[in-house]
Design a protein around this motif. Structure first.
Motif, short mmCIF file in Angstrom:
data_model
loop_
_atom_site.label_atom_id
_atom_site.label_comp_id
_atom_site.label_asym_id
_atom_site.label_seq_id
_atom_site.Cartn_x
_atom_site.Cartn_y
_atom_site.Cartn_z
N TYR A 110 36.88 38.09 49.62
CA TYR A 110 37.22 38.92 50.77
C TYR A 110 37.62 40.34 50.37
CZ TYR A 110 37.00 35.96 54.95
OH TYR A 110 36.57 35.22 56.02
N LYS A 111 37.68 40.62 49.05
CA LYS A 111 37.89 42.01 48.65
C LYS A 111 36.68 42.82 49.11
CE LYS A 111 40.82 41.84 44.55
NZ LYS A 111 41.97 42.04 45.42
N ARG A 112 36.91 44.08 49.48
CA ARG A 112 35.79 44.91 49.91
C ARG A 112 34.80 45.05 48.77
NH1 ARG A 112 36.84 50.85 52.32
NH2 ARG A 112 36.00 51.57 50.33
N GLN A 113 33.52 45.17 49.11
CA GLN A 113 32.45 45.13 48.12
C GLN A 113 32.69 46.07 46.93
OE1 GLN A 113 29.64 43.11 48.12
NE2 GLN A 113 29.12 43.94 46.12
N ASP A 114 33.01 47.33 47.19
CA ASP A 114 33.17 48.27 46.07
C ASP A 114 34.37 47.92 45.20
OD1 ASP A 114 34.70 48.92 48.30
OD2 ASP A 114 34.57 51.08 48.00
N THR A 129 27.56 37.32 35.36
CA THR A 129 26.70 37.36 36.54
C THR A 129 26.73 38.75 37.17
OG1 THR A 129 26.29 36.41 38.75
CG2 THR A 129 28.58 36.57 38.05
N ASN A 130 25.63 39.14 37.81
CA ASN A 130 25.63 40.39 38.58
C ASN A 130 25.63 40.08 40.07
OD1 ASN A 130 23.07 39.41 38.93
ND2 ASN A 130 21.99 41.25 38.23
N ILE A 131 25.85 38.81 40.41
CA ILE A 131 25.91 38.41 41.82
C ILE A 131 27.38 38.39 42.23
CG2 ILE A 131 25.31 36.63 43.50
CD1 ILE A 131 22.99 35.86 41.61
N LEU A 132 27.83 39.54 42.69
CA LEU A 132 29.23 39.76 43.04
C LEU A 132 29.28 40.31 44.46
CD1 LEU A 132 30.07 41.83 39.80
CD2 LEU A 132 30.30 39.35 40.04
N TYR A 133 29.69 39.48 45.40
CA TYR A 133 29.69 39.93 46.80
C TYR A 133 31.09 39.91 47.41
CZ TYR A 133 24.63 40.27 47.07
OH TYR A 133 23.33 40.65 46.88
N GLY A 134 31.37 40.99 48.18
CA GLY A 134 32.65 41.12 48.85
C GLY A 134 32.48 41.40 50.33
N ALA A 135 33.59 41.80 50.95
CA ALA A 135 33.62 42.01 52.39
C ALA A 135 33.20 43.43 52.76
CB ALA A 135 35.03 41.75 52.91
N ASP A 136 32.99 43.64 54.06
CA ASP A 136 32.71 44.96 54.59
C ASP A 136 34.01 45.58 55.10
OD1 ASP A 136 32.10 44.32 58.00
OD2 ASP A 136 32.60 42.81 56.52
N HIS A 137 34.04 46.89 55.28
CA HIS A 137 35.26 47.58 55.69
C HIS A 137 35.71 47.18 57.09
CE1 HIS A 137 38.43 50.48 55.68
NE2 HIS A 137 37.89 51.22 56.64
N GLU A 138 34.77 46.82 57.94
CA GLU A 138 35.11 46.49 59.34
C GLU A 138 35.53 45.03 59.52
OE1 GLU A 138 32.22 48.09 58.49
OE2 GLU A 138 33.07 50.06 58.97
N ASN A 139 35.52 44.25 58.44
CA ASN A 139 35.96 42.85 58.51
C ASN A 139 35.05 42.00 59.40
OD1 ASN A 139 37.66 40.68 57.91
ND2 ASN A 139 38.97 41.05 59.67
#
Length: 218
Positions: A110-114, A129-139
């Protein structure tokens, strides 16, 4: 017993103890917004879930102010507190062994992507791994959406050989919604006991990172 081909990991409370940085940013935001202070127990519930959700629950808030709060928190976290975290003891051993055994690894947080990319690269998880996905700023993205991005990136449509590892109900529910197995960890922030994990569909509980190997590889 089956051996999993894919393991997807949460970050806060699963890979990293992010207590110091997150709580420093929460306290800064509370002070900046002029809110009343919270107890340490309540503050600890802010680690992991979307920041808007935590502030909404703690202060009974809704609407546009939550985005303002999130921006305040994230700017502070990004500029000053992001890298104040500690990898859990044994977690690199887990990743080394899983990689050696050919298990494909991914991260869903749930950390923002960047921020997710920055902190994971800082602590060296990008070598696995390079598969690292997070949340968007607008939740708008829920945990199931973030997990699914990992699976799409892996080119997987059959989720029966994949397992999600996390310390919270968000991880458990996300895994169940997408049709993946789930392992709960009790060394993080949300789940404190095996009984907490047992409230959800799970195939095992780890009280420390190294125990994950027996569950994933058995």
């Amino acid at each position: 017993m089956k051996k999993y081909e894919i393991a997807v990991f949460d970050v806060d409370g699963t890979l990293l103890d992010t207590t110091e940085g997150v709580l420093a940013s929460v306290k800064y935001t509370i002070n900046k917004m002029g809110f009343k202070p919270l107890s340490e127990d309540v503050l600890k519930t802010f680690i992991g879930p979307p920041i808007q959700d935590s502030f909404a629950k703690a202060y009974n808030l809704e609407g546009s102010i939550l985005q303002e709060i999130a921006t305040c928190f994230r700017n502070r976290y990004k500029d000053y507190e992001l890298l104040k975290a500690v990898p859990y003891e044994g977690i690199y051993d887990v990743f080394d062994e899983l990689s050696d055994r050919g298990v494909k690894l991914a991260v869903a947080t749930y950390k923002r992507q960047d921020y997710a990319e920055a902190i994971l690269k800082h602590f060296g998880f990008d070598r696995y791994t390079n598969i690292l996905y997070g949340a968007d700023h607008e939740n708008k993205l829920k945990k199931v959406d973030i997990i699914e991005k990992c699976m799409i990136d892996l080119g997987v449509t059959d989720y029966s050989n994949a397992v999600m590892v996390g310390d919270s109900s968000h991880d458990a529910i996300g895994a169940e919604k997408i049709g993946m197995d789930f392992i709960g960890v009790t060394y993080g922030f949300d789940f404190r006991t095996p009984e907490d994990v047992a409230k959800f569909n799970s195939i095992g509980v780890a009280t420390k990172p190294i125990e994950l190997l027996d569950i994933i590889l058995r």
